[in-house]
Design a protein around this motif. Sequence first.
Motif, PDB file in Angstrom:
ATOM      1  N   LEU A   1      19.256   3.277  13.529  1.00  0.00           N
ATOM      2  CA  LEU A   1      18.250   3.149  12.474  1.00  0.00           C
ATOM      3  C   LEU A   1      16.860   3.248  13.072  1.00  0.00           C
ATOM      4  CD1 LEU A   1      17.516   2.441   9.482  1.00  0.00           C
ATOM      5  CD2 LEU A   1      17.394   0.066  10.259  1.00  0.00           C
ATOM      6  N   ASP A   2      16.036   4.108  12.488  1.00  0.00           N
ATOM      7  CA  ASP A   2      14.626   4.184  12.853  1.00  0.00           C
ATOM      8  C   ASP A   2      13.870   3.327  11.848  1.00  0.00           C
ATOM      9  OD1 ASP A   2      11.979   4.769  13.362  1.00  0.00           O
ATOM     10  OD2 ASP A   2      12.190   6.933  13.141  1.00  0.00           O
ATOM     11  N   THR A   3      13.281   2.249  12.315  1.00  0.00           N
ATOM     12  CA  THR A   3      12.560   1.345  11.417  1.00  0.00           C
ATOM     13  C   THR A   3      11.112   1.757  11.222  1.00  0.00           C
ATOM     14  OG1 THR A   3      12.050  -0.141  13.257  1.00  0.00           O
ATOM     15  CG2 THR A   3      14.035  -0.633  11.946  1.00  0.00           C
ATOM     16  N   GLY A   4      10.757   2.921  11.737  1.00  0.00           N
ATOM     17  CA  GLY A   4       9.405   3.424  11.549  1.00  0.00           C
ATOM     18  C   GLY A   4       8.643   3.617  12.842  1.00  0.00           C
ATOM     19  N   ASP A   5       9.239   3.214  13.965  1.00  0.00           N
ATOM     20  CA  ASP A   5       8.548   3.368  15.245  1.00  0.00           C
ATOM     21  C   ASP A   5       9.075   4.550  16.055  1.00  0.00           C
ATOM     22  OD1 ASP A   5      11.026   2.412  16.014  1.00  0.00           O
ATOM     23  OD2 ASP A   5      10.264   0.601  16.978  1.00  0.00           O
ATOM     24  N   GLY A   6       9.985   5.325  15.475  1.00  0.00           N
ATOM     25  CA  GLY A   6      10.535   6.482  16.154  1.00  0.00           C
ATOM     26  C   GLY A   6      11.665   6.162  17.112  1.00  0.00           C
ATOM     27  N   VAL A   7      12.024   4.897  17.235  1.00  0.00           N
ATOM     28  CA  VAL A   7      13.090   4.484  18.143  1.00  0.00           C
ATOM     29  C   VAL A   7      14.353   4.220  17.327  1.00  0.00           C
ATOM     30  CG1 VAL A   7      13.839   2.718  19.787  1.00  0.00           C
ATOM     31  CG2 VAL A   7      11.446   3.456  19.752  1.00  0.00           C
ATOM     32  N   MET A   8      15.434   4.870  17.702  1.00  0.00           N
ATOM     33  CA  MET A   8      16.704   4.648  17.028  1.00  0.00           C
ATOM     34  C   MET A   8      17.326   3.369  17.586  1.00  0.00           C
ATOM     35  SD  MET A   8      16.674   7.042  14.917  1.00  0.00           S
ATOM     36  CE  MET A   8      18.259   7.323  14.202  1.00  0.00           C
TER      37      MET A   8
ATOM     38  N   PRO B   1      23.468  -3.267  12.376  1.00  0.00           N
ATOM     39  CA  PRO B   1      24.712  -3.404  11.599  1.00  0.00           C
ATOM     40  C   PRO B   1      24.729  -2.493  10.368  1.00  0.00           C
ATOM     41  CG  PRO B   1      23.918  -5.548  12.278  1.00  0.00           C
ATOM     42  CD  PRO B   1      22.837  -4.563  12.630  1.00  0.00           C
ATOM     43  N   ARG B   2      25.846  -1.790  10.197  1.00  0.00           N
ATOM     44  CA  ARG B   2      26.014  -0.824   9.106  1.00  0.00           C
ATOM     45  C   ARG B   2      25.686  -1.405   7.732  1.00  0.00           C
ATOM     46  NH1 ARG B   2      28.701   3.675   8.377  1.00  0.00           N
ATOM     47  NH2 ARG B   2      29.712   3.585  10.399  1.00  0.00           N
ATOM     48  N   LYS B   3      26.201  -2.598   7.432  1.00  0.00           N
ATOM     49  CA  LYS B   3      25.980  -3.186   6.109  1.00  0.00           C
ATOM     50  C   LYS B   3      24.504  -3.497   5.875  1.00  0.00           C
ATOM     51  CE  LYS B   3      30.562  -5.275   5.768  1.00  0.00           C
ATOM     52  NZ  LYS B   3      31.287  -6.551   5.750  1.00  0.00           N
TER      53      LYS B   3
ATOM     54  N   ASP C   1       0.803  -1.227   0.000  1.00  0.00           N
ATOM     55  CA  ASP C   1       0.000   0.000   0.000  1.00  0.00           C
ATOM     56  C   ASP C   1       0.833   1.273   0.000  1.00  0.00           C
ATOM     57  OD1 ASP C   1      -2.413  -1.469   0.016  1.00  0.00           O
ATOM     58  OD2 ASP C   1      -2.278  -1.713   2.202  1.00  0.00           O
ATOM     59  N   GLY C   2       1.975   1.244  -0.694  1.00  0.00           N
ATOM     60  CA  GLY C   2       2.809   2.430  -0.834  1.00  0.00           C
ATOM     61  C   GLY C   2       3.772   2.671   0.310  1.00  0.00           C
ATOM     62  N   SER C   3       3.786   1.800   1.291  1.00  0.00           N
ATOM     63  CA  SER C   3       4.661   1.965   2.449  1.00  0.00           C
ATOM     64  C   SER C   3       5.767   0.914   2.412  1.00  0.00           C
ATOM     65  CB  SER C   3       3.840   1.802   3.729  1.00  0.00           C
ATOM     66  OG  SER C   3       4.664   1.900   4.857  1.00  0.00           O
ATOM     67  N   PHE C   4       7.000   1.343   2.595  1.00  0.00           N
ATOM     68  CA  PHE C   4       8.132   0.418   2.592  1.00  0.00           C
ATOM     69  C   PHE C   4       8.264  -0.186   3.989  1.00  0.00           C
ATOM     70  CE2 PHE C   4      12.677  -0.671   2.850  1.00  0.00           C
ATOM     71  CZ  PHE C   4      12.785  -1.457   1.714  1.00  0.00           C
ATOM     72  N   PRO C   5       8.049  -1.486   4.140  1.00  0.00           N
ATOM     73  CA  PRO C   5       8.066  -2.133   5.458  1.00  0.00           C
ATOM     74  C   PRO C   5       9.485  -2.454   5.932  1.00  0.00           C
ATOM     75  CG  PRO C   5       7.526  -3.741   3.781  1.00  0.00           C
ATOM     76  CD  PRO C   5       7.684  -2.425   3.070  1.00  0.00           C
ATOM     77  N   ARG C   6      10.142  -1.480   6.509  1.00  0.00           N
ATOM     78  CA  ARG C   6      11.552  -1.611   6.881  1.00  0.00           C
ATOM     79  C   ARG C   6      11.830  -2.827   7.772  1.00  0.00           C
ATOM     80  NH1 ARG C   6      14.711   3.649   8.174  1.00  0.00           N
ATOM     81  NH2 ARG C   6      15.608   3.614   6.099  1.00  0.00           N
ATOM     82  N   VAL C   7      11.011  -3.033   8.791  1.00  0.00           N
ATOM     83  CA  VAL C   7      11.259  -4.141   9.715  1.00  0.00           C
ATOM     84  C   VAL C   7      11.171  -5.479   8.992  1.00  0.00           C
ATOM     85  CG1 VAL C   7      10.389  -5.353  11.764  1.00  0.00           C
ATOM     86  CG2 VAL C   7      10.505  -2.861  11.757  1.00  0.00           C
TER      87      VAL C   7
END
Length: 140
Positions: A112-119, A123-125, A73-79
């Motif tokens: 990394l913020d996966t979309g929940d506002g928590v950094m 891993p960098r790679k 639905d247009g959202s990239f699911p990072r997790v």
Amino acid sequence: MRPQIFSLMIGMLGVGLIAACTPEEMPQVSDGRALFMENCAICHGADAKGNGPMARAMRNPPLDLTLIAARNDGSFPRVQVLSKIDGYTKADLQGPDMPEFGALLEGDLVPLDTGDGVMTPTPRKLVALLEYIESIQQTR
């Protein structure tokens, strides 16, 4: 009282890890592209559309990675994408499925913020590859 102290110590450790990363140290999309070409293009293709040299030999061909957001639905699911890359989520494919990329989990961590506002220290790679895949998203 001890659980509160432990929680405080864990929180301070996370803040310290995040504070140790400066913007110059953050992975670039070009870093992710290089990792993609090295690890993923054999199956997903250089254009990430699921047409790599190994795709023809697979019972279930690899997905077009440029349409992940369109399929959600247009959202990239990072997790979910991170979980798929690192092997935490296993595919329901018959035969060999996507390999785990343990080397992507090695090395230093970046926030990394996966979309929940928590950094979250990640891993960098893995972040570089995620950023690249997110950068190639298309609409149908």
